[in-house]
Design a protein around this motif. Structure first.
Motif, mmCIF file in Angstrom:
data_model
loop_
_atom_site.group_PDB
_atom_site.id
_atom_site.type_symbol
_atom_site.label_atom_id
_atom_site.label_comp_id
_atom_site.label_asym_id
_atom_site.label_seq_id
_atom_site.Cartn_x
_atom_site.Cartn_y
_atom_site.Cartn_z
ATOM 1 N N GLU A 1 16.826 34.640 56.232
ATOM 2 C CA GLU A 1 17.606 34.176 57.473
ATOM 3 C C GLU A 1 17.574 33.158 57.909
ATOM 4 O OE1 GLU A 1 14.412 37.980 59.365
ATOM 5 O OE2 GLU A 1 13.767 36.102 58.998
ATOM 6 N N LEU A 2 19.345 32.674 58.391
ATOM 7 C CA LEU A 2 19.695 31.594 58.770
ATOM 8 C C LEU A 2 18.492 30.931 60.005
ATOM 9 C CD1 LEU A 2 23.120 31.451 58.042
ATOM 10 C CD2 LEU A 2 20.959 30.462 56.440
ATOM 11 N N PHE A 3 18.576 31.533 60.538
ATOM 12 C CA PHE A 3 17.568 30.970 61.901
ATOM 13 C C PHE A 3 17.554 32.355 62.674
ATOM 14 C CE2 PHE A 3 21.997 31.052 63.391
ATOM 15 C CZ PHE A 3 22.383 31.860 64.190
ATOM 16 N N ALA A 4 16.523 32.325 63.866
ATOM 17 C CA ALA A 4 16.370 33.068 64.955
ATOM 18 C C ALA A 4 16.503 32.501 65.750
ATOM 19 C CB ALA A 4 15.098 33.707 64.482
ATOM 20 N N ALA A 5 16.766 33.889 66.788
ATOM 21 C CA ALA A 5 17.177 33.092 68.676
ATOM 22 C C ALA A 5 16.063 34.066 68.932
ATOM 23 C CB ALA A 5 18.610 32.748 68.505
ATOM 24 N N ILE A 6 14.945 33.804 69.783
ATOM 25 C CA ILE A 6 14.436 34.020 71.427
ATOM 26 C C ILE A 6 15.115 34.230 72.542
ATOM 27 C CG2 ILE A 6 12.210 34.925 71.772
ATOM 28 C CD1 ILE A 6 12.923 34.964 68.591
ATOM 29 N N LEU B 1 26.248 24.266 65.441
ATOM 30 C CA LEU B 1 27.273 24.387 66.596
ATOM 31 C C LEU B 1 26.598 26.182 67.303
ATOM 32 C CD1 LEU B 1 30.756 24.077 65.352
ATOM 33 C CD2 LEU B 1 29.569 22.424 67.052
ATOM 34 N N CYS B 2 25.924 26.784 66.611
ATOM 35 C CA CYS B 2 25.544 28.374 67.170
ATOM 36 C C CYS B 2 24.597 27.116 67.904
ATOM 37 C CB CYS B 2 24.744 28.828 65.658
ATOM 38 S SG CYS B 2 26.424 29.928 65.267
ATOM 39 N N LYS B 3 23.017 26.808 67.565
ATOM 40 C CA LYS B 3 22.483 26.403 68.149
ATOM 41 C C LYS B 3 22.313 26.145 69.342
ATOM 42 C CE LYS B 3 18.277 23.322 67.128
ATOM 43 N NZ LYS B 3 18.471 21.628 68.378
ATOM 44 N N ASN B 4 23.176 25.253 69.347
ATOM 45 C CA ASN B 4 23.792 24.168 70.607
ATOM 46 C C ASN B 4 24.253 25.435 71.360
ATOM 47 O OD1 ASN B 4 23.153 22.165 70.177
ATOM 48 N ND2 ASN B 4 25.560 21.389 69.450
ATOM 49 N N LYS B 5 25.387 26.205 71.865
ATOM 50 C CA LYS B 5 25.507 27.854 72.330
ATOM 51 C C LYS B 5 24.430 27.956 72.771
ATOM 52 C CE LYS B 5 29.080 29.929 74.052
ATOM 53 N NZ LYS B 5 29.655 29.600 74.981
ATOM 54 N N LEU B 6 23.458 28.825 71.980
ATOM 55 C CA LEU B 6 22.477 29.676 72.156
ATOM 56 C C LEU B 6 21.438 28.599 72.804
ATOM 57 C CD1 LEU B 6 22.449 31.524 68.560
ATOM 58 C CD2 LEU B 6 22.794 32.315 70.587
ATOM 59 N N GLU B 7 21.088 27.268 72.487
ATOM 60 C CA GLU B 7 21.018 27.274 73.766
ATOM 61 C C GLU B 7 20.810 26.720 75.146
ATOM 62 O OE1 GLU B 7 17.652 24.151 70.704
ATOM 63 O OE2 GLU B 7 19.543 23.202 71.631
ATOM 64 N N ASN B 8 22.043 26.744 75.487
ATOM 65 C CA ASN B 8 23.051 26.439 76.526
ATOM 66 C C ASN B 8 22.535 28.037 77.180
ATOM 67 O OD1 ASN B 8 23.566 23.345 76.330
ATOM 68 N ND2 ASN B 8 25.328 24.633 75.665
ATOM 69 N N GLY C 1 20.091 30.003 76.468
ATOM 70 C CA GLY C 1 19.193 29.963 77.219
ATOM 71 C C GLY C 1 17.904 30.831 76.043
ATOM 72 N N TYR C 2 18.495 30.275 74.999
ATOM 73 C CA TYR C 2 17.692 31.323 74.148
ATOM 74 C C TYR C 2 17.366 29.818 73.319
ATOM 75 C CZ TYR C 2 20.269 35.758 73.388
ATOM 76 O OH TYR C 2 21.102 36.932 74.020
ATOM 77 N N LYS C 3 15.856 30.308 72.535
ATOM 78 C CA LYS C 3 15.049 29.604 71.657
ATOM 79 C C LYS C 3 15.379 29.085 70.392
ATOM 80 C CE LYS C 3 11.096 28.546 74.626
ATOM 81 N NZ LYS C 3 10.076 28.553 75.046
ATOM 82 N N VAL C 4 15.295 28.322 69.640
ATOM 83 C CA VAL C 4 16.321 28.379 68.619
ATOM 84 C C VAL C 4 15.672 27.887 67.018
ATOM 85 C CG1 VAL C 4 18.395 28.443 66.477
ATOM 86 C CG2 VAL C 4 18.416 29.105 69.046
ATOM 87 N N TYR C 5 15.044 29.172 65.999
ATOM 88 C CA TYR C 5 14.646 28.393 65.595
ATOM 89 C C TYR C 5 15.434 28.530 63.762
ATOM 90 C CZ TYR C 5 10.700 28.650 68.789
ATOM 91 O OH TYR C 5 10.923 28.852 70.279
ATOM 92 N N PHE C 6 14.691 27.194 62.766
ATOM 93 C CA PHE C 6 15.774 27.188 61.574
ATOM 94 C C PHE C 6 14.216 28.197 60.137
ATOM 95 C CE2 PHE C 6 18.636 24.787 63.439
ATOM 96 C CZ PHE C 6 19.691 25.556 63.247
ATOM 97 N N LYS C 7 15.558 28.325 59.242
ATOM 98 C CA LYS C 7 14.275 28.948 57.878
ATOM 99 C C LYS C 7 13.149 28.132 57.908
ATOM 100 C CE LYS C 7 17.070 27.520 54.602
ATOM 101 N NZ LYS C 7 17.875 28.067 53.322
#
Length: 56
Positions: A50-55, A18-25, A27-33
Motif C-alpha cells: 500500500e502506498l498510503f492510507a488516508a483516514i 500532491l495527493c497528501k496535500n490535497k487529502l490533508e486540505n 481533512g484527512y490524515k495521511v500515512y505512508f507505507k
C-alpha cells in the motif's frame, strides 16, 4: 501508476506528495507505507503493498 504511466521514482514521489496535500486540505490524515496509525482503537501499519492510507 508506475507501470501503466511509465513514471520514475521521483515522479511517483511528487504524485504522492500532491495527493497528501490535497487529502490533508480536505481533512484527512495521511500515512505512508511503514507508518503506524490508530483506527477504531486498533493500531495498524500501512503495508508494503500500500502506498498510503488516508483516514477522515
Amino acid at each position: 501508476m508506475r507501470v501503466r504511466h511509465n513514471l520514475t521514482e521521483q515522479e511517483i514521489f511528487e504524485f504522492l506528495n500532491l495527493c497528501k496535500n490535497k487529502l490533508e486540505n480536505i481533512g484527512y490524515k495521511v500515512y505512508f507505507k511503514g507508518s503506524k496509525y490508530t483506527y477504531n482503537n486498533l493500531t495498524k501499519i500501512v503495508k508494503d503493498n500500500e502506498l498510503f492510507a488516508a483516514i477522515k
